[in-house]
Design a protein around this motif. Structure first.
Motif, PDB file in Angstrom:
ATOM      1  N   LEU A 772       0.823  -0.631  -0.132  1.00  0.00           N
ATOM      2  CA  LEU A 772       0.166  -0.094   0.050  1.00  0.00           C
ATOM      3  C   LEU A 772       0.817   1.107   0.157  1.00  0.00           C
ATOM      4  O   LEU A 772       0.577   2.290  -0.678  1.00  0.00           O
ATOM      5  CB  LEU A 772      -1.457  -0.009   1.442  1.00  0.00           C
ATOM      6  CG  LEU A 772      -2.103   0.951   1.094  1.00  0.00           C
ATOM      7  CD1 LEU A 772      -3.269   1.036   0.490  1.00  0.00           C
ATOM      8  CD2 LEU A 772      -2.918   1.039   2.644  1.00  0.00           C
ATOM      9  N   LYS A 773       1.707   1.287   0.743  1.00  0.00           N
ATOM     10  CA  LYS A 773       3.283   2.480   1.333  1.00  0.00           C
ATOM     11  C   LYS A 773       3.314   2.862  -0.500  1.00  0.00           C
ATOM     12  O   LYS A 773       3.071   3.878  -1.011  1.00  0.00           O
ATOM     13  CB  LYS A 773       3.927   2.090   1.889  1.00  0.00           C
ATOM     14  CG  LYS A 773       5.123   3.243   1.739  1.00  0.00           C
ATOM     15  CD  LYS A 773       5.831   2.109   2.799  1.00  0.00           C
ATOM     16  CE  LYS A 773       7.425   3.535   2.652  1.00  0.00           C
ATOM     17  NZ  LYS A 773       7.989   3.494   3.759  1.00  0.00           N
ATOM     18  N   SER A 774       3.871   1.645  -0.978  1.00  0.00           N
ATOM     19  CA  SER A 774       4.395   1.340  -2.182  1.00  0.00           C
ATOM     20  C   SER A 774       3.386   2.478  -3.835  1.00  0.00           C
ATOM     21  O   SER A 774       4.197   2.971  -4.190  1.00  0.00           O
ATOM     22  CB  SER A 774       4.446   0.444  -3.037  1.00  0.00           C
ATOM     23  OG  SER A 774       5.559   0.649  -4.451  1.00  0.00           O
ATOM     24  N   ARG A 775       2.791   1.939  -3.570  1.00  0.00           N
ATOM     25  CA  ARG A 775       1.270   2.454  -4.313  1.00  0.00           C
ATOM     26  C   ARG A 775       1.066   4.155  -4.128  1.00  0.00           C
ATOM     27  O   ARG A 775       0.666   4.480  -5.688  1.00  0.00           O
ATOM     28  CB  ARG A 775       0.622   1.279  -3.906  1.00  0.00           C
ATOM     29  CG  ARG A 775      -0.879   1.851  -5.379  1.00  0.00           C
ATOM     30  CD  ARG A 775      -2.549   0.812  -5.203  1.00  0.00           C
ATOM     31  NE  ARG A 775      -2.992   1.117  -4.265  1.00  0.00           N
ATOM     32  CZ  ARG A 775      -3.957   0.734  -3.414  1.00  0.00           C
ATOM     33  NH1 ARG A 775      -4.643  -0.246  -4.813  1.00  0.00           N
ATOM     34  NH2 ARG A 775      -4.911   1.410  -2.833  1.00  0.00           N
ATOM     35  N   GLY A 776       1.117   4.014  -2.823  1.00  0.00           N
ATOM     36  CA  GLY A 776       0.867   5.311  -2.390  1.00  0.00           C
ATOM     37  C   GLY A 776       2.105   6.499  -3.143  1.00  0.00           C
ATOM     38  O   GLY A 776       1.332   7.666  -3.543  1.00  0.00           O
ATOM     39  N   LEU A 777       2.984   5.829  -3.005  1.00  0.00           N
ATOM     40  CA  LEU A 777       4.562   6.771  -3.826  1.00  0.00           C
ATOM     41  C   LEU A 777       4.367   6.698  -5.131  1.00  0.00           C
ATOM     42  O   LEU A 777       4.062   8.194  -5.895  1.00  0.00           O
ATOM     43  CB  LEU A 777       5.222   5.625  -3.395  1.00  0.00           C
ATOM     44  CG  LEU A 777       5.871   6.520  -1.313  1.00  0.00           C
ATOM     45  CD1 LEU A 777       7.680   5.745  -1.758  1.00  0.00           C
ATOM     46  CD2 LEU A 777       6.290   7.365  -1.295  1.00  0.00           C
ATOM     47  N   TRP A 778       3.749   5.721  -6.014  1.00  0.00           N
ATOM     48  CA  TRP A 778       3.851   5.561  -7.130  1.00  0.00           C
ATOM     49  C   TRP A 778       2.238   6.662  -8.185  1.00  0.00           C
ATOM     50  O   TRP A 778       2.317   7.012  -8.993  1.00  0.00           O
ATOM     51  CB  TRP A 778       3.283   4.376  -7.752  1.00  0.00           C
ATOM     52  CG  TRP A 778       5.053   3.562  -7.644  1.00  0.00           C
ATOM     53  CD1 TRP A 778       5.101   2.170  -6.941  1.00  0.00           C
ATOM     54  CD2 TRP A 778       5.627   3.906  -8.489  1.00  0.00           C
ATOM     55  NE1 TRP A 778       6.825   2.111  -7.136  1.00  0.00           N
ATOM     56  CE2 TRP A 778       6.744   3.287  -7.974  1.00  0.00           C
ATOM     57  CE3 TRP A 778       6.448   4.774  -9.461  1.00  0.00           C
ATOM     58  CZ2 TRP A 778       8.608   2.491  -8.568  1.00  0.00           C
ATOM     59  CZ3 TRP A 778       7.931   5.273 -10.449  1.00  0.00           C
ATOM     60  CH2 TRP A 778       8.459   3.609  -9.403  1.00  0.00           C
TER      61      TRP A 778
END
Length: 989
Positions: A772-778
């Motif tokens: 979820l964190k990675s998706r938020g950054l992208w």
């Protein structure tokens, strides 16, 4: 003494800022100003020179003009009037220049060629400093002696219409005024109509003496579409009609026996080949100056315009109106304006100008008596007195005329020499303060470089030998040496400097600190050397946890970064800095290609390596054909560096940049021509579709829909403003501002950013979900991409497209597969970001900043969003690569620890480069007139960008080394000297 890494870095940063501040205090020259606090008065004017016992006459010549109209057309280039297209662009003006009672000149403006400094130059006669460019955004009231204040004091009634910068500079000076904001560059019609609507009523009245009109439309057209736009000719013809209207009205009001009028047509600055301004290129500094008055002789034909300085208009207008010359003026009166007056009046005018320059010379230069111009003025003044004696005795022979003409030439030579000497004061820098700041900063940078491996170690602490340094004999010897140097400089310097003006307590503190830093630096350096390790009873290998061996990529990154820094010592390399980045990027691609070939063809991989490649990662689905997948992966990895080289070569041809070849037509010019609009439309549509497929992969379905609609809105905006075509679009349709379409895109940008921020906060606060964190950054990254695609001009969309494509390929097949560590990846991102800054068409010249993008979707000037959008568009390349670095390192950290290894030294060097480059650059370039063109905001931004990228890398490294992380504790063995590179992905137990 053990100091925590965070405390050590904070102190280094604070003292580094102090050192740079000291350097900048010496770098910005003190403006040439008179020491008198009061302004010039008519009663202070000198008497007319006279030899003999008779009393000197204080007679002042009669004013030359009764009424003056100044028509200032912003960004009016001299070739728009005097060039081959002048008859077509401005036919009436060209007729007056060729056949009318006028004088024509090419007025040279000094950089920075920005509106507010130019207005100050025109009204004060002084040469503004570079800091005035910053003040251009919020112009304060002008307090120094100026022409407008002198006119108001003398009772002149002034009226002004146009750029509200005049109103801010001269509050309560105008009898009547109507200001228009100059920053809303999307408007090039209303901004001029607001000036012209007052003309008819004002010209019919007789209650004014000075009328100032500042037209902005031409400058805005230049920012929007350049000097060769189809909008240029209609705008210049509009200006020509206005000049004709003003001239006709002045002629109709001419009264026999009264003083004549003066109509001045001028520009504050020119326009570069891209339509911007601010630098020192010839089209930017060359402006037309046309003086029209019945007091001048009617011309028989076209004459080649003479060349004058723009500041020469100030003393000319002052003397022409019977006003004192501003005390800080470095200009000299335009002699051809005085030709129709008597010889006595001409000499008197030149004497007044020479007296003012000589007084300013006395205040500005300590040994003014040695100046050639000052001596010439004294000789001319004495000869003038002898001539006056003969004249008052009634001598009317031809000898008197010849002597008078000789005195006239002596005055003109003296004025030219004194004006040149005063202008050179711009190059008078406080060298002592600059050197002190440089030494201060370089000591801190070297300490930081040598201490960085300890700062990034598992202990996260630096052992600084502070006590031993303070108690050592070299420390006291250095203190005595530096103190004696300071006393010697302060007592022998001819001019005062800032560092010498400080109290002795502060100076002694600085001397002691510098001496201590030098001793600490030597102590740390000896510990790093093998000899120092033996002295301390340690083996060289055990003296540091960092591997000193460097691969070919490491050598290239180190040598390239250092080489780029050293190249900034020459102005030619700064002017054409893009060539350095293009070369480094091409070399990097070839080196990476060598690493790929070595990995897949030359090295014999063991079973462990095979297992690493065969076993799929947890973010991929198992493949039924692992061998085929490895085979395709190998060839894609091999194709990535050559493909990157091809993209870079194509992007180089898209926008010519730099200085020497910026005027050469490029692919961007070809695409923007009206006959190739269909090609540009197809290319833009293709790029937007490709951008969508490259960005949407890591986004949620809501963000994917928003991204698709947003990119459709981008194309609609470009079609609305006339850059591209819809299939049903007719070429004859009028263009709009595209405000609705741009705001439509802004809605989706905010939606995507909100979605990404929400996911990022949820992963940090509610649930520790790495995916979820990675998706938020992208998603945040995709929102920035959508915003940049809106701001980019249509022909620059391939730059954005190639940026995303290279990022995707490099991340998938190079950085991950070749196990490049965080520091190497950081520097590569920095290199690509700097190269893409120039691929956009930017340069180190402030004139290449595209101001028009700051008003996309705005209907009026709003300062905050305009500045934000302009900065974002200008630095989109470095910003996107920096954001991609954050997203990439975050996703890689969630999978496995990122190796630190010998890359720490690359990181340390990266951190030390910006200030070093900055110091070297501005020190050497102070000798060049090109200084403002290279001292652009890009330089300051580059320092901040380096700090950002290095900080991001340091953050992820320290996160992996945090004692609270069980994964790191279990993998400390993986970060040994010998396994720094091979154990890139250590699995947690």
């Amino acid at each position: 003494m053990k100091v925590r890494s965070s405390v050590f870095a904070s102190f280094i940063l604070i003292f580094e800022v102090i050192g740079i501040a000291l350097f900048l205090r010496g770098f910005f020259p003190v403006p040439v100003k008179s020491s008198f606090s009061s302004k010039s008065k008519l009663s202070d004017l000198p008497a007319e020179p006279l030899t003999g016992s008779a009393p000197n006459s204080s007679r002042l010549p009669q004013p030359l003009f009764k009424r003056v109209v100044i028509m200032l057309v912003d960004a009016l280039r001299e070739d728009f009037v005097f060039g081959p297209n002048g008859r077509m662009y401005m036919p009436y003006t060209r007729h007056v220049v060729e056949r009318g009672s006028s004088h024509s000149f090419v007025a040279k403006a000094r950089p920075p060629t920005v509106t507010m400094p130019r207005i100050k130059a025109l009204t004060t006669g002084s040469i503004p400093g570079f800091i005035d460019v910053v003040m251009n955004l919020n112009s304060p009231a002008l307090l120094e002696d100026n022409l407008i204040w002198q006119a108001k004091t003398a009772g002149k009634r002034m009226v002004f219409y146009g750029d509200d910068t005049w109103v801010r500079l001269f509050p309560k000076h105008f009898m009547e005024y109507d200001g228009t904001t100059s920053f809303f560059v999307s408007d090039y019609t209303e901004v001029d109509n607001n000036v012209t609507r007052h003309l008819d009523s004002t010209l019919k009245r007789d209650d004014w003496d000075i009328l100032i009109l500042h037209y902005l439309g031409l400058d805005h057209i230049g920012h929007i579409s350049g000097p060769y736009s189809s909008l240029i000719q209609p705008k210049l013809m509009e200006m020509d009609d206005i000049l004709k209207k003003i001239h006709s009205a002045l002629i109709s009001k001419e009264v026999e026996g009264s003083l004549p009028y003066l109509l001045v047509l001028c520009g504050d600055h020119g326009m570069s080949e891209t339509g911007s301004h601010g630098g020192s290129s010839e089209p930017e500094v060359s402006t037309p100056l046309v003086l029209i008055s019945p007091a001048f002789k009617r011309k028989a034909g076209m004459e080649k315009p003479g060349v004058v300085e723009q500041v020469d208009l100030t003393p000319t207008l002052a003397l022409g109106l019977g006003l004192p010359i501003s005390q800080n003026s470095v200009g000299r009166v335009i002699q051809s304006v005085l030709e129709e007056t008597s010889l006595r009046d001409q000499l008197r005018f030149l004497h007044l100008n020479g007296h003012q320059l000589s007084c300013l010379l006395k205040d500005s230069i300590s040994d003014y008596e040695k100046e050639v111009g000052f001596e010439q003025f004294r000789v001319a003044e004495k000869a003038h007195g002898n001539w006056m004696k003969l004249y008052l005795e009634g001598n009317t022979s031809e000898v008197l005329t010849n002597v008078g003409k000789k005195v006239l030439r002596q005055y003109l030579e003296a004025l030219a020499a004194m004006s040149a000497a005063l202008s050179k004061q711009l190059g008078k820098y406080d060298m002592y303060s600059m050197i002190a700041g440089m030494v201060f900063v370089f000591q801190l940078l070297l300490v930081l470089l040598l201490a960085m491996p300890e700062a990034l170690s598992g202990a996260a602490a630096v052992d600084l030998p502070i006590l031993s340094a303070l108690l050592s004999l070299p420390f006291y010897l250095l203190c005595l040496l530096l103190a004696s140097v300071h006393v010697l400089v302060c007592t022998s310097a001819e001019s005062s400097c800032y560092f010498c003006s400080l109290s002795w307590g502060l100076v002694f503190t600085a001397v002691a600190f510098s001496s201590a830093m030098f001793c600490i630096l030597v102590s740390i350096a000896t510990r790093r050397l093998p000899l120092g390790a033996k002295i301390h009873g340690k083996s060289p290998l055990r003296s540091s946890e960092v591997d000193w061996s460097l691969s070919e990529v490491d050598v290239l990154l180190l040598a390239g970064t250092v080489g780029h820094t050293l190249s900034l010592a020459a102005s030619s390399f700064v002017e054409e800095e893009h060539q350095t980045w293009y070369f480094l990027l091409n070399t990097l691609c070839l080196t990476v290609f060598q690493d790929v070939c070595r990995k897949y063809f030359r090295e014999k991989r063991g079973s462990g390596d095979d297992e690493e490649h065969i076993l799929p990662s947890k973010d991929r689905h198992p493949s039924a054909h692992p061998k085929a997948e490895i085979f395709s992966e190998k060839w894609l990895a091999l194709a990535t560096p050559p493909f990157t080289l091809l993209c870079c070569r194509l992007l180089r041809s898209l926008n010519q940049t730099g200085v020497q070849w910026a005027h050469i037509p490029d692919v961007g010019h070809w695409l923007n021509s009206s006959e190739h609009k269909v090609v540009l439309s197809l290319l833009s549509a293709f790029c937007l579709v490709l951008i969508y497929f490259l960005v949407q992969r890591r986004c949620s379905w809501v963000s994917k829909v928003a991204l698709a609609l947003g990119l459709l809105g981008v194309y609609s905006y470009r079609a609305a403003v006339g850059n591209v075509l819809f299939p049903w679009h007719h070429s004859g349709q009028t263009m709009s501002k595209g405000t609705v379409e741009a705001r439509f895109v802004y809605v989706f940008v905010l939606g995507i950013l909100f979605s990404g921020t929400k996911d990022l906060l949820r992963s940090q606060i509610i649930t520790a979900d790495a995916k979820l964190k990675s998706r938020g950054l992208w998603e945040i990254y995709s929102g920035l991409v959508l915003l940049v695609s809106l701001l980019f001009r249509a022909h620059n969309l391939p730059v954005l497209c190639c940026c995303l494509l290279i990022q995707t390929l490099m991340a998938q097949f190079i950085w991950k597969k070749l196990h490049y560590d965080a520091a190497q990846t950081t520097i590569m991102h920095y290199w690509f970001g700097q190269a893409f800054f120039y691929f956009q068409g930017n340069s180190n010249n402030i004139a290449t900043v595209d101001i028009s993008v700051g008003f996309v979707g705005l209907e009026s000037y709003i300062e905050a969003p305009a500045i934000f959008l302009t900065a974002l568009s200008t630095y989109a390349g470095p910003l996107l690569w920096a954001c991609h670095l954050v997203c990439y390192l975050s996703s890689e950290r969630d999978r496995s620890p990122v190796a630190v290894g010998h890359g720490c030294y690359c990181l340390a060097l990266l951190r030390s480069v910006p200030a070093a480059a900055y110091i070297v650059l501005v020190t050497v370039l102070r000798y060049h007139l090109f200084i403002w063109s290279v001292f652009s905001p890009k330089l300051l931004y580059e320092s901040m960008h380096l700090l950002l990228t290095a900080g991001v890398c340091l953050f992820f490294i320290t996160m992996e080394q945090s004692p609270s992380s069980s994964k790191v504790r279990s993998n400390r063995a993986c970060l040994s000297i010998s396994k720094c590179r091979t154990n890139y992905s250590c699995a947690a137990p």
